[in-house]
Design a protein around this motif. Structure first.
Motif, PDB file in Angstrom:
ATOM      1  N   ARG A  60      -2.047   5.938   6.143  1.00  0.00           N
ATOM      2  CA  ARG A  60      -1.617   6.040   7.698  1.00  0.00           C
ATOM      3  C   ARG A  60      -1.108   4.568   7.641  1.00  0.00           C
ATOM      4  O   ARG A  60       0.291   4.508   8.249  1.00  0.00           O
ATOM      5  CB  ARG A  60      -2.618   6.144   8.709  1.00  0.00           C
ATOM      6  N   LYS A  61      -0.837   3.743   7.136  1.00  0.00           N
ATOM      7  CA  LYS A  61      -0.473   2.514   6.546  1.00  0.00           C
ATOM      8  C   LYS A  61       1.103   2.449   5.847  1.00  0.00           C
ATOM      9  O   LYS A  61       1.429   1.308   5.908  1.00  0.00           O
ATOM     10  CB  LYS A  61      -1.409   1.258   6.145  1.00  0.00           C
ATOM     11  N   VAL A  87       4.190   3.304   5.401  1.00  0.00           N
ATOM     12  CA  VAL A  87       4.972   3.814   6.359  1.00  0.00           C
ATOM     13  C   VAL A  87       6.296   5.077   5.699  1.00  0.00           C
ATOM     14  O   VAL A  87       6.237   5.543   7.158  1.00  0.00           O
ATOM     15  CB  VAL A  87       6.659   2.495   5.628  1.00  0.00           C
ATOM     16  N   SER A  97      -6.865   5.656   6.118  1.00  0.00           N
ATOM     17  CA  SER A  97      -6.932   4.933   6.530  1.00  0.00           C
ATOM     18  C   SER A  97      -5.847   3.889   5.726  1.00  0.00           C
ATOM     19  O   SER A  97      -5.022   3.973   6.481  1.00  0.00           O
ATOM     20  CB  SER A  97      -7.568   3.583   6.914  1.00  0.00           C
ATOM     21  N   GLN A  98      -5.784   3.855   4.046  1.00  0.00           N
ATOM     22  CA  GLN A  98      -4.897   3.390   3.922  1.00  0.00           C
ATOM     23  C   GLN A  98      -3.948   3.927   3.469  1.00  0.00           C
ATOM     24  O   GLN A  98      -2.610   3.990   3.344  1.00  0.00           O
ATOM     25  CB  GLN A  98      -5.495   3.450   2.143  1.00  0.00           C
ATOM     26  N   ARG A 157      -5.886   2.198  -5.752  1.00  0.00           N
ATOM     27  CA  ARG A 157      -7.759   1.306  -5.064  1.00  0.00           C
ATOM     28  C   ARG A 157      -9.096   2.029  -5.889  1.00  0.00           C
ATOM     29  O   ARG A 157      -9.868   1.842  -5.034  1.00  0.00           O
ATOM     30  CB  ARG A 157      -7.039   1.682  -3.991  1.00  0.00           C
ATOM     31  N   GLN A 215     -11.484   5.129   4.566  1.00  0.00           N
ATOM     32  CA  GLN A 215     -11.094   4.371   4.284  1.00  0.00           C
ATOM     33  C   GLN A 215      -9.513   4.861   3.217  1.00  0.00           C
ATOM     34  O   GLN A 215      -8.350   4.419   3.468  1.00  0.00           O
ATOM     35  CB  GLN A 215     -11.713   3.617   2.600  1.00  0.00           C
TER      36      GLN A 215
END
Lengths: 158, 509
Positions: free
Chosen positions: A67-68, A70, A64-65, A28, A61
């Motif tokens: 935290r996604k 797993v 949040s990325q 990213r 960002q």
């Protein structure tokens, strides 16, 4: 405004988790200044300390990325007054003519001398970034042979 | 119990009735264990990529997780495009790959590939199972992960010996996936914003389908009286015969979409990710309107467009929680400017109850604009990745899942990528009608070369081919070919057929 932020990322201590996190940053296009990993008091959990650069939107960002993912258990952004430490090993050129002077400077910074040869000295120094960078600049004047840095590890106060 | 049998048990626990698999050396014991199991059907395609697309077609037609199985090495790497497609379109898939035995892992053994490493960026999560003791829990967690939150593909790589080793199997019920509920604060802020707006505009994305939120979205739209657009992924999320339907938000917006965008004071994006194609239209027409973003994935908020306000949660829960807080607004209707291509409305007219799938190219854009889809899960297209070759295997998966008639719309370029799947459709006697618009070129790319490269055409003319002969050779019982004018007659015949139908429409553009 772009600035440096330190994130504490708690992750499952399992195969591939480092690739997952570093891959996310690479993919990213997020800037990492340093990344360190180590087991916590719970061997099933590792703590990553990630120093990254970006404006408020990018840092949001990144969080949040992360935290996604797993395998990520939690993400915390450390406060500005957090305790941040890094360790440098610095090999400096020093011989009979200037060894005392170099060691004198090291003394001021409370760097430890780990190795002496006729041509070099190896110092260990631990501290916050400004101290380490200042030490590094001083040593440059004598000639640095090599340097190894651990990257920042950090936690909030209190 | 052997690992392979444990997998069969876990698939049963998860109520999996359909598996798309392509055989290979490392998964033989798994296939052996799955064959003949009650309530489980094994299907195969001509290529692992098509197994993955078929599993996606199955998943998108039903809302359940699609399951695909492939062997190690090339079998596993052939899944990559399929997994990437599912990842971009948030489709729940569980892919099981065999790998070389544990003791050979990392030694470049025959057909060994690190598919775990390869698929990390294109799966929601992936695993390698190094011990049969972890097999059942890993597979259960894979299903739970694929089906929870923002859905997505999960890959489980299993070394060959793990299928054959034994562990104790303890039955378990599928774990309930918690529905992410919106925070109260964000709901009241959103409601206030909506109530204060005078000209809201609603845009529905694929989240409406994934969260089964079409009913909630309909009630929401009626309360707002607002014009409604959808993204390509959101097609079917709002009935297109409704007066409030405006058209497609993304590519080539019609005049009413542009007018509504420049007119609106609040843009409500529901279950979408503000792709760059849509952003162009919003930024161009409506730079000052406020954005309210509703999505299940917190990371989508502010990723491509800063939102004025946002609600994170399952879209169905978000919309039903918002509804009672909203004042009824007056209905605003824009003129119907949806650019429907008559060829496509004729096709829809002949198959009003079909599921439509598409390949990628000119025909896809036309299908997105033209087909007046009324219900969710009736339109399946490769939205994010734009995968040529997706449509026919997806149609196969959708037909197997539903027994419903499926129409796949294709161009001749895409057909050349997956034509062998006609034989799969024939083998399983599926109610699929394949319609190929043959313009003997890659039309969309050729158009771009016309527009941006001075009309210099590079590699965009397709090889001359007798398409009806291909279909006949694959065993398709109903094959027709003709120009656009003869389409209605061909459709009239095809609609009464039971099995696979093939129609070539010769077009100039």
């Amino acid at each position: 405004m772009e600035q440096s932020h330190v994130l504490s990322v708690f992750v499952n201590n399992c195969v591939g988790v480092l690739t997952r996190i570093s891959g996310l940053f690479a993919r990213r296009g997020y800037n990492i200044k340093s990344l360190t990993v180590g087991e916590t008091e719970n061997p099933a959990v590792s703590r990553m300390t990630i120093e990254c650069i970006g404006d408020a939107q990018i840092i949001t960002q990144i969080k949040s990325q992360l935290r996604k993912v797993v395998d990520v258990i939690s993400v915390e952004e450390l406060k500005e007054d957090a305790v941040c430490r890094e360790l440098f090993l610095v090999k400096v050129r020093a011989n009979d003519t200037n060894r005392t002077a170099v060691m004198g400077v090291a003394e001021i910074y409370r760097a430890r001398t780990l190795d002496v040869t006729p041509e070099t000295l190896v110092f260990e120094i631990c501290g916050d970034r400004s101290k380490l960078e200042s030490f590094f600049d001083m040593m440059k004047t004598y000639g640095i042979v090599e340097i190894a840095r651990t990257g920042v590890t950090a936690m909030d106060r209190g | 119990m052997k690992g392979a049998e444990i997998i069969a048990k876990v698939l049963k626990e998860q109520h999996i009735d359909t598996v798309f698999a392509y055989p290979g050396g490392t998964i033989l014991s798994l296939l052996d264990a799955l064959q003949g199991k009650r309530n489980l059907k094994l299907y195969t395609n001509c290529h692992e990529q098509f197994c993955a697309h078929a599993a996606e077609g199955y998943a998108r037609a039903t809302g359940k997780a699609g399951v695909v199985i492939a062997t190690s090495g090339p079998g596993a790497t052939n899944l990559v495009t399929g997994l990437a497609n599912a990842y971009m379109d948030s489709t729940p898939l569980v892919a099981i790959t065999g790998n070389v035995p544990l003791e050979l892992l990392g030694r470049d053994a025959f057909q060994e590939i690190d598919i775990y490493g390869v698929t990390m960026p294109i799966t929601k999560h992936n695993f390698i199972v190094r011990s049969v003791d972890r097999l059942a829990e890993t597979l259960r967690f894979a299903f739970q992960t694929a089906m929870s939150g923002r859905r997505g593909p999960v890959l489980v790589d299993i070394p060959k010996n793990v299928f054959e080793e034994c562990a104790k199997y303890t039955p378990a019920k599928p774990a309930a996936s918690p529905i992410p509920l919106p925070a109260e604060e964000s709901l009241s802020e959103a409601a206030e914003l909506i109530n204060a707006s005078s000209k809201p505009l609603l845009c529905l994305g694929g989240g409406v389908i994934a969260s089964n939120a079409a009913e909630g979205a309909y009630a929401f739209a009626k309360r707002l009286g607002a014009p409604v657009m959808t993204t390509a992924m959101g097609i079917g999320g709002f009935p297109q015969d409704d007066d409030q339907y405006l058209g497609l938000a993304g590519l080539q917006p019609n005049p009413s979409v542009t007018a509504a965008l420049s007119d609106c004071d609040l843009f409500i994006g529901a279950g979408l990710r503000f792709s760059e194609r849509m952003l162009q239209n919003i930024r161009g027409s409506s730079p000052d309107c406020k954005i309210l973003h509703l999505d299940i994935d917190e990371a989508e908020i502010g990723k491509n467009l800063p939102a004025y306000s946002a609600v994170v949660g399952d879209l169905s829960a978000v919309l039903t929680s918002l509804l009672p807080r909203l004042n009824q607004k007056t209905l605003r209707i824009y003129p119907d400017n949806v650019p429907r291509d008559p060829l496509y409305t004729q096709i829809f007219g002949a198959f009003p109850n079909a599921i439509f799938t598409t390949e990628v190219g000119v025909h896809q854009v036309k299908a997105c604009h033209s087909l007046p889809i009324l219900h969710p899960r009736r339109f399946i297209t490769s939205g994010g990745l734009g995968t040529m070759g997706f449509g026919l295997p997806a149609a196969i998966g959708a037909a197997i899942a539903t027994d419903n008639c499926v129409v796949n719309l294709a161009g001749d370029g895409s057909f050349a990528m997956n034509m062998q799947e006609l034989s799969t459709a024939v083998r399983y006697k599926l109610p699929i009608t394949q319609i190929v618009f043959n313009n003997r070129r890659l039309g969309m790319i050729r158009d771009l070369q016309d527009r941006d490269y001075g009309g210099k055409h590079v590699l965009v003319e397709t090889a001359p081919m007798d398409l009806p002969a291909v279909a006949t050779a694959m065993g398709v019982p109903f094959v027709r070919s003709g120009d656009a004018e003869s389409l209605p007659a061909m459709l009239e015949e095809a609609r009464t057929q039971k099995g696979v139908c093939f129609i070539e429409v010769q077009t100039e553009s």
